[in-house]
Design an enzyme around this catalytic site. Structure first.
Site, short mmCIF file in Angstrom:
data_model
loop_
_atom_site.label_atom_id
_atom_site.label_comp_id
_atom_site.label_asym_id
_atom_site.label_seq_id
_atom_site.Cartn_x
_atom_site.Cartn_y
_atom_site.Cartn_z
N ASP A 27 -4.07 5.66 5.80
CA ASP A 27 -4.60 6.92 6.31
C ASP A 27 -5.70 6.58 7.33
O ASP A 27 -5.39 6.28 8.48
CB ASP A 27 -5.11 7.72 5.10
CG ASP A 27 -5.57 9.10 5.44
OD1 ASP A 27 -4.86 9.80 6.18
OD2 ASP A 27 -6.64 9.51 4.97
N VAL A 42 0.20 14.48 1.11
CA VAL A 42 1.48 14.31 0.43
C VAL A 42 1.29 13.81 -1.01
O VAL A 42 0.26 13.23 -1.35
CB VAL A 42 2.41 13.33 1.20
CG1 VAL A 42 2.79 13.91 2.54
CG2 VAL A 42 1.75 11.97 1.36
N GLU A 61 0.86 -1.19 0.00
CA GLU A 61 0.00 0.00 0.00
C GLU A 61 0.89 1.24 0.00
O GLU A 61 2.02 1.21 0.54
CB GLU A 61 -0.90 -0.08 1.26
CG GLU A 61 -1.69 1.14 1.62
CD GLU A 61 -2.88 1.43 0.71
OE1 GLU A 61 -2.65 1.54 -0.51
OE2 GLU A 61 -4.00 1.57 1.23
N ASP A 87 -0.63 10.74 -5.72
CA ASP A 87 -1.13 11.89 -6.49
C ASP A 87 -1.96 12.86 -5.65
O ASP A 87 -2.47 12.52 -4.58
CB ASP A 87 -2.04 11.40 -7.62
CG ASP A 87 -3.39 10.92 -7.09
OD1 ASP A 87 -3.39 10.01 -6.23
OD2 ASP A 87 -4.43 11.46 -7.49
P1 IMP Z 1 -7.47 5.08 3.72
O1 IMP Z 1 -8.49 4.09 3.25
O2 IMP Z 1 -8.11 6.29 4.34
O3 IMP Z 1 -6.41 4.47 4.59
O4 IMP Z 1 -6.84 5.68 2.43
C1 IMP Z 1 -5.83 5.09 1.75
C2 IMP Z 1 -5.64 5.72 0.40
O5 IMP Z 1 -5.95 7.12 0.41
C3 IMP Z 1 -4.19 5.66 0.01
O6 IMP Z 1 -3.92 4.44 -0.63
C4 IMP Z 1 -4.06 6.84 -0.92
O7 IMP Z 1 -4.43 6.48 -2.23
C5 IMP Z 1 -5.05 7.83 -0.38
N1 IMP Z 1 -4.36 8.85 0.44
C6 IMP Z 1 -4.28 8.92 1.78
N2 IMP Z 1 -3.53 9.97 2.19
C7 IMP Z 1 -3.13 10.58 1.04
C8 IMP Z 1 -2.27 11.73 0.79
O8 IMP Z 1 -1.74 12.39 1.70
N3 IMP Z 1 -2.06 12.02 -0.53
C9 IMP Z 1 -2.61 11.31 -1.55
N4 IMP Z 1 -3.38 10.24 -1.35
C10 IMP Z 1 -3.65 9.87 -0.07
#
Ligand code: IMP
Length: 181
Positions: A105, A155, A101, A161
Site C-alpha cells: 500500500d 479490500v 506480502e 481483514d
Molecule cells: P503499507 O505499509 O502501507 O504498504 O501497508 C501494508 C499493510 O497494510 C498490508 O500488509 C495490509 O496488512 C495492510 N493493508 C493495506 N491495504 C489494505 C486493505 O485494502 N485492506 C486490508 N489491509 C490493508
C-alpha cells in the site's frame, strides 16, 4: 472495531487468484531453479492464505518462516511507523529468501522488512505481493512479483481483514460502506 455496516463486492475471484498464482510460480521457479535452500517468509497475518497456496504450487524445496510487522492495527490507515512484533525463527544468512506480502500500500512495511532482512546477509532476496496499490505509494519500494495491481480501494478476503474480519473469504472483495453508496 467498526460498527458501520458495509457490504463486500467481489473484485478478484478465487479462480482468478489460483490462475495468477500458477503463472507467478512459473516465474519464481525459473528464478530459484536449482536452489536447495529457499526460505519463504510470510508477513503475518494477511499473507497466510496466499503463502499456503503459493508454496503448494511451487515445485521447489522450501522452508516456511513468518515475520509479523505492525501495520494498520484495527484501522483503515497505515501507521507508517513499522515495528516488528514477531521475528523469524530461523537464520537467513547466505540463504535465498522470498518475502511474501498480502498488499503493498504505502510501501512502508515492505521497505522496512526488506531493509531488516538484507542486513542479515541473505543470498538472493526477492519479494512478492498478491496485491499492489501503486497510487498509494509513499516509498520507492516495488515487489519483484505482483499478483494484481488494484485501485485505491479497501479490500478484504483471502487472508486480508478489516478489523480482523473477513479473512476467510475465498476471494478478494472491495469494502463498500452502506452509508456511502
Ligand atoms: P503499507 O505499509 O502501507 O504498504 O501497508 C501494508 C499493510 O497494510 C498490508 O500488509 C495490509 O496488512 C495492510 N493493508 C493495506 N491495504 C489494505 C486493505 O485494502 N485492506 C486490508 N489491509 C490493508
Amino acid at each position: 472495531m467498526t460498527k458501520r455496516p458495509y457490504v463486500i463486492d467481489e473484485m478478484i475471484s478465487a479462480k482468478a487468484i489460483a490462475a495468477r498464482i500458477e503463472e507467478l510460480c512459473h516465474e519464481i521457479h525459473a528464478e530459484f531453479r536449482g536452489t536447495d535452500k529457499l526460505v519463504v517468509v510470510g508477513l503475518l497475518r494477511g499473507s497466510f492464505v496466499f503463502i499456503a497456496d503459493l508454496v503448494r504450487e511451487l515445485d521447489l524445496p522450501v522452508e516456511v518462516d513468518f515475520l509479523e510487522a505492525s501495520s494498520y492495527g484495527d484501522a483503515m490507515e497505515s501507521s507508517r511507523e513499522v515495528r516488528i512484533l514477531k521475528d523469524l525463527r530461523g537464520q537467513i544468512e547466505g540463504r535465498d529468501v522470498l518475502v511474501v506480502e498480502d498488499i503493498v500500500d504505502t510501501g512502508h512495511t515492505l521497505k522496512h522488512v526488506v531493509g531488516l532482512l538484507k542486513a542479515r546477509k541473505p543470498g538472493r532476496l526477492r519479494t512478492i505481493a498478491l496485491l499492489d496499490k501503486p497510487s498509494r505509494r509513499e516509498t520507492d519500494v516495488k515487489a519483484d512479483w505482483i499478483g494484481f495491481s488494484i485501485p485505491d480501494e479497501f479490500v478484504v478476503g483471502y487472508g486480508i481483514d478489516y478489523a480482523q474480519r473477513n479473512r476467510n473469504l475465498p476471494f478478494i472483495g472491495k469494502v463498500r460502506f452502506e452509508d456511502e453508496s
